[in-house]
Design an enzyme around this catalytic site. Structure first.
Site, PDB file in Angstrom:
ATOM      1  N   GLU A 239       0.807  -1.219   0.000  1.00  0.00           N
ATOM      2  CA  GLU A 239       0.000   0.000   0.000  1.00  0.00           C
ATOM      3  C   GLU A 239       0.848   1.281   0.000  1.00  0.00           C
ATOM      4  O   GLU A 239       0.819   2.068   0.951  1.00  0.00           O
ATOM      5  CB  GLU A 239      -0.986  -0.026   1.172  1.00  0.00           C
ATOM      6  CG  GLU A 239      -1.949  -1.201   1.065  1.00  0.00           C
ATOM      7  CD  GLU A 239      -3.014  -1.238   2.140  1.00  0.00           C
ATOM      8  OE1 GLU A 239      -2.899  -0.490   3.139  1.00  0.00           O
ATOM      9  OE2 GLU A 239      -3.962  -2.027   1.994  1.00  0.00           O
ATOM     10  N   GLU A 342      -4.110  -8.790  -1.658  1.00  0.00           N
ATOM     11  CA  GLU A 342      -4.711  -8.718  -0.315  1.00  0.00           C
ATOM     12  C   GLU A 342      -6.157  -8.269  -0.368  1.00  0.00           C
ATOM     13  O   GLU A 342      -6.518  -7.366  -1.121  1.00  0.00           O
ATOM     14  CB  GLU A 342      -3.935  -7.734   0.577  1.00  0.00           C
ATOM     15  CG  GLU A 342      -4.469  -7.694   2.008  1.00  0.00           C
ATOM     16  CD  GLU A 342      -3.825  -6.587   2.826  1.00  0.00           C
ATOM     17  OE1 GLU A 342      -2.598  -6.430   2.746  1.00  0.00           O
ATOM     18  OE2 GLU A 342      -4.572  -5.870   3.527  1.00  0.00           O
TER      19      GLU A 342
END
Length: 491
Positions: A239, A342
């Site tokens: 991220e 994810e």
């Protein structure tokens, strides 16, 4: 679990079909052609449905017959075995520190049950595993593998992981038959390497520490492989556009591109690790095209990248899932792979263990991601406790299986079964087959395994049972799917 093997007779020639999900994607690149399948005899159907006790349950065997022109009033799924697309690398989940800590607290028999549930073919047959390079938020605390300030990495040691994480990963590999595609991801460089001087709450990598940080990946991979955990690949940063309360680090697209081409790629190559598959981005679908354009558009960076990873959390903005962005990336860069790295259901609430929309989020994402070219699909934590952790910053979430700390039992959520409709029947090396549905009330995808067996997954997100026809080439079966259900048709 399959009790009736499909009988195949006489070879047929080219079969015609077509099936897809809502917002039917344009198939990427030029489809490959494969050997025509044999004439079909039967399809075995497995079903999971809300409001029933059906959980990956065999609910019927249907006999194929000659297909006739369907009517507009009929609901149909069309599968075209003559048109195949991306090859599956695997389906699985992440073994985090949190998963490993909870696992270590289970009784011996529950540990065996958990491993079998995920990694055996009696369970749902996971073939893919993600783990972290030092800490993420999911674990009891924040840590690295070196002493703070050690630029030379002289103190590097993975001793921390020998307590819980490595033993669980090794047992998972054994349960999976001795091979489990494993890739790794960092959440943050050590604090001294960052602009903020801390691992949590964002910050960026200081340019002077880029060489040391690149060597850190290489040391980790080599250390795990000494422990007989082969590493298939890695993502550059989890991220990279999110300043989180937990371990996080910001890279603009240009910063990630330059770190890859000037440091990480060359370092892995010089360390004899040039065969490791590097995945860029590792964040949501919303900005994925800009990241792909910046990195894959640079030949010197692109040569080190296997593909691009993505999560499903763009919905935090109020957006619907940006599935079409995946198709655009695959359309622009057909030689690069898409990997779902994810996804989990946020905001843990023990009253929602059996909350069906959580499972449907998995089914919808997996069908739509695969239909747009995704080659691998990775859930987040495979196991959490009955508080949705441990998580050292209180970011408690759902996993497909939770451990009850009072009874020691395992709690299976519907998400486990929805994932299993794919992972149990679709294996690494399988190729996606052109599949479309005639109505948006059904979603569907199909893969053909290397052994020639087919798996068509059909999902019904409506509140009504649906009768439908499944055409495979010129042959057809009549089927019915309950309300709020998912099915796998094996033939």
């Amino acid at each position: 679990m399959i009790q009736n093997k499909i009988a195949f007779v006489a070879w047929g020639l080219g079969l015609l079909v077509s099936c897809s999900a809502p917002q039917s994607p344009v198939e990427e690149a030029v489809p490959e052609t494969i050997q025509p399948i044999k004439e079909l005899s039967t399809a075995t159907i497995y079903t999971t449905a809300r409001g029933t006790d059906l959980r990956l349950a065999q609910t019927g065997t249907k006999t194929f017959g000659p297909g006739e022109q369907p009517l507009e009033t009929q609901i149909s799924v069309f599968v075209n075995p003559d048109k195949t697309f991306q090859e599956l690398v695997g389906i699985g989940g992440a073994v985090t520190d949190a998963s490993a800590e909870v696992f270590a607290g289970l009784s011996a028999d529950k540990q065996e049950e958990l491993l079998s549930a995920y990694y055996s073919q009696e369970g749902i047959g996971y073939s893919l595993l993600r783990t972290t390079i030092h800490s993420s938020d999911f674990g009891s605390g924040s840590y690295t593998y070196i002493e703070e300030g050690d630029t030379a990495l002289a103190t590097f040691s993975i001793e921390h992981d020998r307590a819980y994480r490595l033993p669980m990963i090794k047992r998972a590999i054994t349960e999976a038959g001795g091979s489990l595609l494993t890739y790794v991801s960092p959440w943050s460089p050590p604090a001294f390497m960052k602009t903020t001087g801390r691992m949590l709450q964002g910050g960026s990598l200081l340019p002077e520490f880029a060489p040391a940080w690149a060597r850190y990946y290489a040391k980790f991979i080599k250390a795990y492989e000494v422990e007989e955990v082969p590493i298939w690949g890695l993502t550059i940063q989890n991220e990279p556009m999110a300043t989180q309360t937990w371990e996080s680090c910001i890279y603009t697209a240009e910063q990630e591109r330059d770190f890859l081409k000037n440091h990480l790629g060359p370092t892995l190559a010089s360390e004899g690790l040039g065969d490791k598959n590097i995945i860029v981005w590792d964040h949501n679908r919303d900005l994925i095209t800009q990241r792909a354009n910046t990195i894959f558009g640079d030949p010197e960076a692109a040569k080190y990248a296997w593909g691009i990873g993505f999560h499903w959390y763009e919905t935090w903005t109020g957006s619907e899932p940006n599935f079409e962005n995946l198709r655009r990336v695959k359309e622009s860069y057909p030689d690069k792979q898409l990997m779902f790295t994810e996804g989990c259901n946020e905001k843990f609430d023990p009253a929602k263990y059996q909350y069906w929309p959580n499972a449907e989020r998995y089914g919808k994402s997996m069908i739509n991601d695969f239909n747009r070219g995704t080659a691998g699909w990775t859930d987040w934590n495979i196991l959490l406790d009955d508080k949705g952790g441990p998580n050292h910053v209180g970011n408690f979430c759902f996993a497909p299986i939770h451990a009850d700390s009072q009874t020691g039992d395992l709690i299976y959520t519907p998400s486990y079964y929805y994932i299993g409709h794919f992972s149990k029947y679709i294996k690494p090396g399988a190729k996606r087959v052109s599949t479309v549905a005639s109505r948006t009330s059904l979603m569907a995808t199909t893969f053909v395994n290397e052994d020639g067996s087919y798996a068509t997954v059909v999902m019904n997100e409506t509140d009504e049972a649906i009768d439908y026809q499944c055409f495979v080439g010129t042959q057809v079966i009549e089927a019915s799917i309950p309300a709020r259900a998912i099915q796998t048709l094996r033939y």
